[in-house]
Design a protein around this motif. Sequence first.
Motif, PDB file in Angstrom:
ATOM      1  N   GLN A 460       0.857  -1.204   0.000  1.00 13.03           N
ATOM      2  CA  GLN A 460       0.000   0.000   0.000  1.00 13.03           C
ATOM      3  C   GLN A 460       0.886   1.245   0.000  1.00 13.03           C
ATOM      4  N   SER A 463       2.877   1.704  -3.464  1.00  9.60           N
ATOM      5  CA  SER A 463       2.200   1.949  -4.735  1.00  9.60           C
ATOM      6  C   SER A 463       2.195   3.434  -5.099  1.00  9.60           C
ATOM      7  N   HIS A 587       1.299  -7.286  -4.971  1.00  4.84           N
ATOM      8  CA  HIS A 587       0.329  -6.441  -4.263  1.00  4.84           C
ATOM      9  C   HIS A 587       0.464  -4.969  -4.655  1.00  4.84           C
ATOM     10  N   VAL A 591      -2.673  -2.747  -6.140  1.00  8.00           N
ATOM     11  CA  VAL A 591      -3.095  -1.421  -5.674  1.00  8.00           C
ATOM     12  C   VAL A 591      -3.097  -0.441  -6.851  1.00  8.00           C
TER      13      VAL A 591
END
Length: 609
Positions: A460, A463, A587, A591
Amino acid sequence: MCGIVTAIATRNIVPVLLEGLRKLEYRGYDSAGLAVLHNGEMVRLRSAGRVAELASLADNRQLQANIGIAHTRWATHGVPSERNAHPHVSAGLAVVHNGIIENFETIKADLQAKGYVFESDTDTEAIAHLLHHKLQSGVDLFEAVRLTTNELLGAYAIGVVTEADPFRAIVARRGSPLLLGVGEDGMYAASDTAALLQVTRKVVYLEDGDLAELRLDGYKVVLADGTPVEREVHLSSLSADAVELGKYRHYMQKEIFEQPQALANTLEMIAGGGSISAQIFGVSATESLAATRRVLVLACGTSYHSALVARYWIESIAKIPCTVEIASEYRYRESVPDPETLVVVISQSGETADTLAALKHAKSLGMSKTLAICNVPESAIVREAALRFITRAGPEIGVASTKAFTTQLAALALLTLALAKQHGRLSAEDETRYLTALRHLPVAVAKVLELEPQIEQWAQKFSGKQHALFLGRGRHWPIAMEGALKLKEISYIHAESYAAGELKHGPLALVDKEMPVIAIAPADELLEKLKSNLQEVRARGGELYVFADAGSEIPESEGVHILHMPEHYGMLSPVLHVIPLQLLSYHAALVKGTDVDKPRNLAKSVTVE
Ligand code: G6P
């Protein structure tokens, strides 16, 4: 790159072509097209987008047919557009092609002089018109395709259908992969088995130069000079599940989580035994490995990174000098050949043009001791090498390589041990210790996969960044390289990797609070050195994300985030440390909302230079 499907059957083959293309989209996905005989008339549909768009075009037309060809493209000649999408046509005949025709400009100029008008920028259109021209001379379709392919230089797998000859489709290959599928209700052909599992498991691998005629009631294969030839029918053991997404959202995610099983399958031959045998690389391997004085490893992309890890292993454990080179550099460089060198080529697909050419180049220089480490048993690279080791990762569909990489590392660990043993540098005690660690590797990897929730949180934060630096030392430096490659490939965040000791020689100038620095911190002999490098980053305000083994004792503090890995895993630690980096990229890409399995501009098997 590019995937082709050909079908002739009593059923409606349009859904078969489309499903085949979906399975081949990993080979290229910038445009797609098909040509079928619908009520005796050639209908061509093309789309500048994905196969899904082509499928809706076919749906709207309620297209039905018993014979046809289809293609999914990775652009080489001409921008991705509908105009350049395959099939290419010439008055009632249509051609799909995977590969590159090197002499297409000469052929094109010649055909233009004869009055042919070209609509696209592709090399493939030259095949269509050349074939049309041959047909004008009165020969039949099969012979016309044979004469045409004999004039082509470069690599091709092609599929051809014509309005005038509606009861057969012709396919041919040289350099690019192509296999036939023998169905209950007709004949099929495709770039790989996964595309044909929907209709049959009976497959026939075509050899370079082969030409095949597909009919409703059978097929024939001839050599480039027209001599009939028999090719064995194999029963594919590939399971349909292996190429389905199942419960996963993306192939990359599925393939990351398949790593424990892929490793267990690859290492199956040492599951019970207490010793390593050189024979796992082929019958003549004992002799070859014993006579090896040096090792040269050639590969591209992620496979190159596995080779770089192996260099550390081979030199430190087998004590044999090892060099690693990017295949595209080696093939064009003037190098000093040495017949006592074992040339190892590593390739997931076994199709990568540069790796194949590098292997052929090494052989042409008189280096006959060659070993292919590959995930595809029937591939060109495997067939070209004297020795082989097949990683059993199962089909890898996501463009970003994951399980192929870790299984390559497993194969290279076995090679290191086999070399060390042949050269009398592996004590019985060390052999047992290394083999035990290898046997437990699937379980150790499964444990690392449990760290996913924490990595998701890190992703998170990442990104939103434009750049990232990856640091590692020793055998984990290539893992830093692989982490950076993964991140840029699928999340499009610019990432670079450095041997941590090099930071102060330049890249440190980039470090400020906007530059996340990812460090691989195994509890090995270089840990203290790495810690000093991390201090250099903190002192400049850089934010650190550290993957630290238990025992690394790097405290969490403001700007220093720690993810605790399990116990240090010795020689095989790189296999564990790459896992969180794969998950981090995955991941971060989620995102950012990028197309994880089909990142822009890339393709899975790069069969062009
Ligand atoms: C392409 C793929 C990479 C892969 C490289 C080498 O660039 O996108 O994931 O590492 O080719 O492929 P190979 O099949 O030879 O391992």
